[in-house]
Scaffold this motif. Structure first.
Motif, PDB file in Angstrom:
ATOM      1  N   HIS A   2       7.570 -13.614  -2.851  1.00  0.00           N
ATOM      2  CA  HIS A   2       7.865 -12.987  -4.135  1.00  0.00           C
ATOM      3  C   HIS A   2       6.721 -12.075  -4.576  1.00  0.00           C
ATOM      4  O   HIS A   2       5.598 -12.174  -4.104  1.00  0.00           O
ATOM      5  N   ASP A   3       7.034 -11.177  -5.491  1.00  0.00           N
ATOM      6  CA  ASP A   3       5.997 -10.335  -6.081  1.00  0.00           C
ATOM      7  C   ASP A   3       5.127 -11.192  -6.979  1.00  0.00           C
ATOM      8  O   ASP A   3       5.584 -12.197  -7.521  1.00  0.00           O
ATOM      9  N   THR A 105       1.265   3.901  -7.215  1.00  0.00           N
ATOM     10  CA  THR A 105       1.297   3.006  -6.059  1.00  0.00           C
ATOM     11  C   THR A 105       0.273   3.480  -5.030  1.00  0.00           C
ATOM     12  O   THR A 105       0.036   4.679  -4.888  1.00  0.00           O
ATOM     13  N   LYS A 107      -1.405   2.220  -0.946  1.00  0.00           N
ATOM     14  CA  LYS A 107      -1.228   1.356   0.218  1.00  0.00           C
ATOM     15  C   LYS A 107      -2.539   0.627   0.485  1.00  0.00           C
ATOM     16  O   LYS A 107      -3.599   1.256   0.558  1.00  0.00           O
ATOM     17  N   SER A 109      -3.500  -0.646   3.190  1.00  0.00           N
ATOM     18  CA  SER A 109      -4.036  -0.226   4.488  1.00  0.00           C
ATOM     19  C   SER A 109      -4.906   1.022   4.368  1.00  0.00           C
ATOM     20  O   SER A 109      -5.851   1.195   5.151  1.00  0.00           O
ATOM     21  N   ARG A 115      -3.193  -7.272   4.504  1.00  0.00           N
ATOM     22  CA  ARG A 115      -2.163  -7.765   3.592  1.00  0.00           C
ATOM     23  C   ARG A 115      -2.270  -9.282   3.477  1.00  0.00           C
ATOM     24  O   ARG A 115      -2.286  -9.974   4.490  1.00  0.00           O
ATOM     25  N   GLY A 117      -1.209 -13.131   3.015  1.00  0.00           N
ATOM     26  CA  GLY A 117      -0.028 -13.853   3.477  1.00  0.00           C
ATOM     27  C   GLY A 117      -0.120 -15.327   3.166  1.00  0.00           C
ATOM     28  O   GLY A 117      -1.165 -15.841   2.770  1.00  0.00           O
ATOM     29  N   LYS A 122       3.634 -12.171   5.304  1.00  0.00           N
ATOM     30  CA  LYS A 122       2.676 -11.239   4.707  1.00  0.00           C
ATOM     31  C   LYS A 122       3.320 -10.451   3.568  1.00  0.00           C
ATOM     32  O   LYS A 122       4.521 -10.199   3.574  1.00  0.00           O
ATOM     33  N   THR A 123       2.481 -10.036   2.624  1.00  0.00           N
ATOM     34  CA  THR A 123       2.964  -9.171   1.547  1.00  0.00           C
ATOM     35  C   THR A 123       3.229  -7.782   2.103  1.00  0.00           C
ATOM     36  O   THR A 123       2.816  -7.448   3.204  1.00  0.00           O
ATOM     37  N   GLY A 124       3.869  -6.963   1.317  1.00  0.00           N
ATOM     38  CA  GLY A 124       4.049  -5.565   1.685  1.00  0.00           C
ATOM     39  C   GLY A 124       2.730  -4.816   1.568  1.00  0.00           C
ATOM     40  O   GLY A 124       1.749  -5.326   1.016  1.00  0.00           O
ATOM     41  N   ASP A 125       2.683  -3.606   2.088  1.00  0.00           N
ATOM     42  CA  ASP A 125       1.464  -2.799   2.086  1.00  0.00           C
ATOM     43  C   ASP A 125       1.283  -2.053   0.761  1.00  0.00           C
ATOM     44  O   ASP A 125       0.169  -1.697   0.395  1.00  0.00           O
ATOM     45  N   VAL A 126       2.363  -1.840   0.024  1.00  0.00           N
ATOM     46  CA  VAL A 126       2.310  -1.031  -1.197  1.00  0.00           C
ATOM     47  C   VAL A 126       2.016  -1.919  -2.408  1.00  0.00           C
ATOM     48  O   VAL A 126       2.618  -2.969  -2.592  1.00  0.00           O
TER      49      VAL A 126
END
Length: 136
Positions: A2-3, A105, A107, A109, A115, A117, A122-126
């Protein structure tokens, strides 16, 4: 996964007001001041991703920002990596205070961050970065 959100309540802001412009802008947030609504485990994972031990602050510097709605262009430093960024902001004068709001937003990376986890997920990159500063 989740966020989750992290909020910082203590930061420093400095700049010099000249007409409708604020010059020599510096905004700094201590990484460990960011707190997660989901608790200490998520905070630790975020602090690790932000490389808090080696880079204890997130900062933004700009030559100038304008009153009203505009794009702020400057240097954003996260996890020890610095990138030139431009993002939309609104600067409003209320009495002797200046209220600065912005959201953009990025990234993880691009700033050399892993990221976070949990249990192999893992979470998203954004990540969305939101700023609300009241400077007086």
């Amino acid at each position: 996964m989740h966020d989750w959100e992290m909020t910082g309540s203590a930061s420093t802001f400095s700049g010099t007001v000249s007409g409708n412009t604020i010059t020599n802008v510096t905004f700094t947030v201590p990484v460990r001041n960011l707190k997660a609504e989901k608790g200490k485990t998520m905070e630790k994972k975020a602090y690790d991703a932000l490389k808090a031990d080696k880079a204890p602050n997130i900062s933004f510097t700009a030559t100038s920002i304008n009153l009203g709605k505009s794009n702020a262009t400057g240097k954003l430093t996260i996890a020890g990596a610095t990138k030139t960024v431009a993002f939309p902001i609104s600067v409003v004068k209320k009495g002797n205070a200046y209220i600065i709001d912005g959201s953009e937003t990025i990234k993880m990376s691009e700033f050399g961050m892993e990221r976070p986890g949990f249990m192999g997920i893992k979470t998203g990159d954004v990540v969305t970065v939101k700023v609300n500063v009241v400077a007086d």
